[in-house]
Design an enzyme around this catalytic site. Structure first.
Site, PDB file in Angstrom:
ATOM      1  CG  HIS A 317      -2.134  -0.469   0.980  1.00 47.14           C
ATOM      2  ND1 HIS A 317      -2.490  -2.128   1.454  1.00 47.14           N
ATOM      3  CD2 HIS A 317      -3.492  -0.127   0.723  1.00 47.14           C
ATOM      4  CE1 HIS A 317      -3.245  -2.797   1.243  1.00 47.14           C
ATOM      5  NE2 HIS A 317      -4.117  -1.983   0.540  1.00 47.14           N
ATOM      6  N   GLY A 318       2.116   1.138   0.649  1.00 46.42           N
ATOM      7  CA  GLY A 318       2.551   2.575   0.094  1.00 46.42           C
ATOM      8  C   GLY A 318       4.307   2.261   1.067  1.00 46.42           C
TER       9      GLY A 318
END
Length: 468
Positions: A317-318
């Site tokens: 996700h990041g």
């Protein structure tokens, strides 16, 4: 370009539909979809379109070589090379600066950050390309001889930017043969409009509320401000992401494709495990089939395998520590349910199970929301009354958005299933079917009118998952 934009709704999509339905020839329709898909991506990321095409080319060649040397060591070697090269672009653009900064911090080094902009949708199209070459190696799909069909699969604009993660096996046959029916197209239009309303009316305004309450410095945020803000974000991320999936699935139906479902009322879950069977289903199934099971699944070292999966889920996700913490947070509760409280939880009332699940999920979104760990710390201070109950500004802001919170909570319930059942009962008669059809037309017109008015008067319109 985003689905919930006037350019897409009134220029791009109508032009695409006109050219697509001018012919019934599948090759021409594929060509139209490919041209418009590349134009869709180039509209927002013109300099990175070659990166996406190169990724597809790597896995196209990899698939051919894997199939050619099937059963030999070379087949496994070409699979390995395809996977490594495909993931290398994701690592370079998404994670290189994170690792450089981490190494600098840990060892007092001075590695310069590359400062590369993150290509839109790279996490999604990278995974989709990988499913093709891995499934060719596993013998689950046939090798694709046409590079352009494989490019169409990866770049198809309905699901290119933010999912759902469509596996090659999901659309393998439809790339060569598909039927567009009036019923399928009308269902697709309805599904698209449902997503459009969810995005423009609920997600956007819930996002405004969360930004106003917890989007800045968390030092002065009160108990009520922190809780209302994170609840608003809880609604925003669900309606934002599920709206995109609805619109993608709807567009797919219009063009004759069946994309997998990505959400199934996750906020109705009665355990954390159940939540992850309902939330971002295509991502969960990807990690299950391509990471967890190959590592050994439940057969050996299952706890370690789960740890790897949830670290990777967070990291996907990041490139930030808060996402890793978010993954570890869910790993903890999933392990807790599996080893200690799962059986006890199953024997408790639905209300208690539901409250427990929602508390875990809502608090979990704080790890997801705050990339700044100092703000994350201050958020947890706020939810334990360290800054008072509320401020006048927070009360005013919350009152202005109370309708959005109420609508969001109601809309997160399985109302659509009830309406669909009601619709099927009414449609049994000709007059009832006419009423249903008229209602659908009126809803489509209503959603377009309201969404257009909202988009004209509002500048806040991002899709959260575009940055992943």
């Amino acid at each position: 370009m985003v689905f919930s934009s006037l350019v897409f709704l009134y220029i791009f999509l109508p032009l695409c539909l006109v050219f697509y339905f001018l012919t019934k020839n599948i090759k021409i329709r594929n060509a139209v979809l490919l041209v418009f898909s590349l134009a869709f991506y180039a509209y927002g990321e013109p300099k990175y379109i070659l990166l996406m095409i190169s990724t597809v080319l790597v896995d196209y060649i990899g698939g051919l070589l894997v199939d050619r040397y099937r059963g030999k060591v070379l087949s496994k070697l070409f699979l390995f090379l395809s996977v490594v090269i495909t993931l290398s672009s994701l690592a370079l653009f998404k994670y290189s600066d994170f690792f450089a900064q981490s190494l600098n911090l840990a060892f007092s080094l001075n590695i310069k950050s590359l400062g590369l902009a993150l290509p839109i949708g790279i996490s999604f199209y990278t995974f989709q390309a990988l499913t093709y070459v891995v499934d060719v190696y596993r013998g689950k799909v046939r090798v694709q001889d046409s590079f352009f069909k494989l490019l169409l699969y990866v770049s198809m604009f309905p699901q290119l930017i933010a999912g759902p993660i469509v596996r090659y096996s999901d659309v393998e046959r439809q790339l060569s043969s598909r039927t567009v029916t009036l019923k399928g197209a009308s269902d697709g239009i309805l599904r698209f409009c449902i997503g459009l309303i969810k995005k423009t009316i609920i997600a956007n305004y819930a996002g405004e509320l969360s930004t106003k309450l917890i989007g800045g410095d968390m030092n002065g945020v009160s108990f009520a401000g922190a809780w209302i803000g994170i609840i608003a974000f809880t609604l925003q991320i669900y309606f934002d992401f599920s709206a995109y999936s609805d619109m993608a699935i709807g567009l797919g139906k219009i063009f004759g494709f069946d994309f997998p479902e990505n959400f199934r009322y996750p906020y109705c879950a009665d355990s954390v495990n159940d939540f992850w069977r309902r939330w971002h289903i295509t991502l969960s199934s990807f990690f299950r089939d391509y990471v967890y099971i190959p590592l050994g699944g439940n057969r050996k070292h299952w706890a370690f395998n789960m740890l790897i999966v949830w670290v990777l889920t967070g990291f996907w996700h990041g490139a930030s520590y808060n996402y890793i913490l978010w993954g570890l947070y869910y790993f903890f509760f999933l392990m807790l349910e599996k080893i200690y409280i799962g059986k006890r939880l199953s024997r408790t009332s639905f209300v208690i199970k539901h409250i427990y699940t929602l508390l875990v999920v809502v608090i979990g979104w704080a790890f997801f929301y705050f990339e700044d760990l100092a703000n994350l710390k201050n958020f947890f201070r706020a939810i334990f009354f360290q800054n008072g109950f509320s401020t006048l500004t927070e009360k005013t802001v919350a009152q202005n958005y109370i309708a959005v919170i109420i609508i969001g909570i109601i809309a997160s319930l399985p109302i659509a299933s009830i309406i669909k059942q009601f619709e099927q009962n009414i449609s049994a008669s000709k007059s009832g079917k006419a009423v249903v059809n008229l209602s659908i037309v009126l809803f489509v017109l209503f959603s377009l009118t309201v969404s257009t008015a909202s988009l004209i008067g509002d500048s806040y319109n991002p899709f959260l998952y575009f940055r992943f």
